[in-house]
Design a protein around this motif. Sequence first.
Motif, short mmCIF file in Angstrom:
data_model
loop_
_atom_site.label_atom_id
_atom_site.label_comp_id
_atom_site.label_asym_id
_atom_site.label_seq_id
_atom_site.Cartn_x
_atom_site.Cartn_y
_atom_site.Cartn_z
N ARG A 98 26.66 25.92 22.08
CA ARG A 98 26.17 24.63 22.58
C ARG A 98 27.12 24.15 23.67
NH1 ARG A 98 26.76 20.52 19.93
NH2 ARG A 98 28.14 21.24 18.30
N TYR A 99 26.55 23.84 24.84
CA TYR A 99 27.35 23.38 25.96
C TYR A 99 26.72 22.16 26.61
CZ TYR A 99 30.21 27.60 25.95
OH TYR A 99 31.07 28.61 25.60
N ASP A 100 27.58 21.30 27.11
CA ASP A 100 27.16 20.22 28.00
C ASP A 100 26.86 20.86 29.35
OD1 ASP A 100 26.94 18.13 29.79
OD2 ASP A 100 28.80 17.14 29.20
N GLY A 101 25.62 20.73 29.82
CA GLY A 101 25.23 21.35 31.08
C GLY A 101 26.08 20.93 32.26
N ALA A 102 26.69 19.75 32.20
CA ALA A 102 27.54 19.28 33.29
C ALA A 102 28.82 20.11 33.41
CB ALA A 102 27.90 17.81 33.09
N ARG A 103 29.13 20.90 32.39
CA ARG A 103 30.38 21.66 32.42
C ARG A 103 30.13 23.15 32.63
NH1 ARG A 103 32.41 18.69 27.10
NH2 ARG A 103 32.98 16.69 28.00
N TRP A 104 28.92 23.53 32.93
CA TRP A 104 28.63 24.96 33.05
C TRP A 104 29.37 25.59 34.22
CZ3 TRP A 104 22.73 25.93 31.98
CH2 TRP A 104 22.49 25.68 30.62
N GLY A 105 29.94 26.75 33.94
CA GLY A 105 30.53 27.58 34.99
C GLY A 105 29.69 28.84 35.12
N THR A 106 30.21 29.83 35.78
CA THR A 106 29.47 31.09 35.87
C THR A 106 30.35 32.18 36.44
OG1 THR A 106 27.32 32.02 36.48
CG2 THR A 106 28.53 30.88 38.21
N ILE A 107 29.88 33.41 36.31
CA ILE A 107 30.47 34.56 36.97
C ILE A 107 29.45 35.07 37.98
CG2 ILE A 107 31.26 36.95 36.68
CD1 ILE A 107 32.05 36.14 33.78
N ASN A 108 29.84 35.11 39.24
CA ASN A 108 28.97 35.62 40.30
C ASN A 108 29.63 36.84 40.94
OD1 ASN A 108 26.84 33.66 40.22
ND2 ASN A 108 28.26 32.19 41.11
N ILE A 109 28.93 37.96 40.93
CA ILE A 109 29.50 39.21 41.41
C ILE A 109 28.57 39.83 42.46
CG2 ILE A 109 30.23 41.54 40.78
CD1 ILE A 109 30.56 40.52 37.90
N ALA A 110 29.14 40.15 43.62
CA ALA A 110 28.43 40.92 44.64
C ALA A 110 29.16 42.24 44.83
CB ALA A 110 28.36 40.16 45.95
N VAL A 111 28.40 43.32 44.87
CA VAL A 111 28.96 44.65 45.12
C VAL A 111 28.26 45.26 46.32
CG1 VAL A 111 29.19 47.00 44.24
CG2 VAL A 111 29.66 45.06 42.74
N GLN A 112 29.05 45.75 47.26
CA GLN A 112 28.53 46.43 48.44
C GLN A 112 28.90 47.91 48.38
OE1 GLN A 112 30.06 44.92 52.16
NE2 GLN A 112 28.97 46.44 53.39
N LEU A 113 27.91 48.77 48.58
CA LEU A 113 28.12 50.21 48.58
C LEU A 113 27.86 50.79 49.96
CD1 LEU A 113 26.17 50.93 45.27
CD2 LEU A 113 28.65 50.97 45.56
N ASP A 114 28.48 51.91 50.26
CA ASP A 114 28.26 52.55 51.56
C ASP A 114 27.36 53.77 51.46
OD1 ASP A 114 29.94 54.37 50.32
OD2 ASP A 114 31.43 54.43 51.94
N CYS A 115 26.72 53.97 50.30
CA CYS A 115 25.81 55.12 50.12
C CYS A 115 24.39 54.62 49.94
CB CYS A 115 26.24 55.93 48.90
SG CYS A 115 26.31 54.98 47.38
N GLY A 116 23.44 55.38 50.45
CA GLY A 116 22.05 54.98 50.37
C GLY A 116 21.48 55.15 48.97
N LEU A 117 20.79 54.12 48.47
CA LEU A 117 20.16 54.15 47.16
C LEU A 117 18.72 53.69 47.27
CD1 LEU A 117 22.91 52.52 44.89
CD2 LEU A 117 22.34 54.95 45.05
N ASN A 118 17.86 54.25 46.42
CA ASN A 118 16.51 53.69 46.30
C ASN A 118 16.52 52.58 45.26
OD1 ASN A 118 16.40 54.92 43.77
ND2 ASN A 118 15.12 56.62 44.47
#
Length: 236
Positions: free
Chosen positions: A112-132
Amino acid sequence: MTPVDLDGPWMELTLGAPLRVVSWVLNRPGFITADRILWREVRNADLTPDLDVAAWLEDALAARGRSECPCFLTSRDVRRMKEAVARVGDITARCVATVGLSNAERVGQRMRYDGARWGTINIAVQLDCGLNDAGLLEATSIVAQARTAAVMDQGIALPVGIATGTGTDCIAVAAPPGALGFAGLHTDIGEAIGRCVYDAMTDGVQEWKIDVKRGPWTEADGAAPPEHDTETEAAT
């Protein structure tokens, strides 16, 4: 690789070219093509109860000329971002992350959390190889594994067990379009992703623990205590 552009409350990761990106960000979820990934730092005063956050973010991105770019929302000071690069064989993976755990969760349980105190983890990863698209999806699973391993190894104790992440984590993976459909742990791609994400996350969680200076949760608390970034006095 282009340095991350810190222009508070914004942060931009320039990808160098239009890449294929998969994420579940609020403004442009799913599979898209973009040449950068953004973060928008927010405070409680920004996100009032009656605010249409999606519309507000679209307007803010339009004003910045970035409507086509995926954008994370974070209450973590963007100056606290963490970056790590790993090279395995011919593959280079770059991780940029903001790490806050003030609404930490253990998978399969709920706090149970107070929504005013929510944090988060945000992750971006960049690759140099082509993927489908299949390769991008598997890459995203490796990011999630590395995030969870890093959080668990730091031992964030909750009443329901050791934290595995937060309730609002978000991941974006960017790569050139290509035919490769595999990015498992046994591949150079998977190893590079896992290493850079684990390193950035470990650094981020350790710094977060120092910043918030909090004690352990107890059953009597029922929810996380108020926690504030020591520099910005805002929820992480």
